[in-house]
Design a protein around this motif. Structure first.
Motif, PDB file in Angstrom:
ATOM      1  N   SER A  26       0.832  -1.206   0.000  1.00 48.74           N
ATOM      2  CA  SER A  26       0.000   0.000   0.000  1.00 48.74           C
ATOM      3  C   SER A  26       0.864   1.253   0.000  1.00 48.74           C
ATOM      4  CB  SER A  26      -0.919  -0.009   1.220  1.00 48.74           C
ATOM      5  OG  SER A  26      -1.734   1.123   1.222  1.00 48.74           O
ATOM      6  N   ARG A  27       1.927   1.237   0.782  1.00 48.69           N
ATOM      7  CA  ARG A  27       2.845   2.388   0.799  1.00 48.69           C
ATOM      8  C   ARG A  27       3.467   2.597  -0.566  1.00 48.69           C
ATOM      9  NH1 ARG A  27       4.469   0.351   5.780  1.00 48.69           N
ATOM     10  NH2 ARG A  27       6.254  -0.679   4.821  1.00 48.69           N
ATOM     11  N   ALA A  29       2.172   1.783  -3.467  1.00 54.46           N
ATOM     12  CA  ALA A  29       1.168   2.247  -4.419  1.00 54.46           C
ATOM     13  C   ALA A  29       0.774   3.694  -4.168  1.00 54.46           C
ATOM     14  CB  ALA A  29      -0.073   1.359  -4.347  1.00 54.46           C
ATOM     15  N   HIS A  30       0.619   4.071  -2.931  1.00 61.30           N
ATOM     16  CA  HIS A  30       0.140   5.415  -2.614  1.00 61.30           C
ATOM     17  C   HIS A  30       1.269   6.439  -2.515  1.00 61.30           C
ATOM     18  CE1 HIS A  30      -3.992   4.254  -2.121  1.00 61.30           C
ATOM     19  NE2 HIS A  30      -3.580   3.211  -1.442  1.00 61.30           N
ATOM     20  N   LYS A  34       1.821  11.318  -9.655  1.00 64.00           N
ATOM     21  CA  LYS A  34       0.833  11.088 -10.706  1.00 64.00           C
ATOM     22  C   LYS A  34       1.520  10.612 -11.988  1.00 64.00           C
ATOM     23  CE  LYS A  34      -3.128  13.072 -12.995  1.00 64.00           C
ATOM     24  NZ  LYS A  34      -4.045  14.190 -13.086  1.00 64.00           N
ATOM     25  N   ARG A  37       2.307   6.957 -11.630  1.00 57.70           N
ATOM     26  CA  ARG A  37       1.100   6.134 -11.742  1.00 57.70           C
ATOM     27  C   ARG A  37       0.662   6.000 -13.193  1.00 57.70           C
ATOM     28  NH1 ARG A  37      -0.652   9.040  -7.160  1.00 57.70           N
ATOM     29  NH2 ARG A  37      -1.891  10.385  -8.487  1.00 57.70           N
TER      30      ARG A  37
END
Length: 58
Positions: A26-27, A29-30, A34, A37
């Motif tokens: 999660s770390r 990915a977040h 931008k 991503r």
């Protein structure tokens, strides 16, 4: 004789390890910008198109 094991402790330790692994992903990915991503999404789409184009039959 084997060693006595507290099953509740083993269960809790396993759950803690799984939660730690989920937090790590999660770390990752977040914590992306931008641009990172969108680049990763474009790469996933490119790979998916490549795989779909390589199919022999449906």
């Amino acid at each position: 004789m084997g060693e006595v094991v507290n099953l509740n402790k083993v269960r809790k330790d396993r759950a803690k390890a799984e939660a730690k692994a989920a937090a790590k992903t999660s770390r990752a990915a977040h914590g992306q910008s931008k641009a990172e991503r969108t680049a990763a999404e474009r790469e996933r789409a490119r790979v998916q198109r490549l795989l779909d184009g390589s199919k022999l039959e449906d």
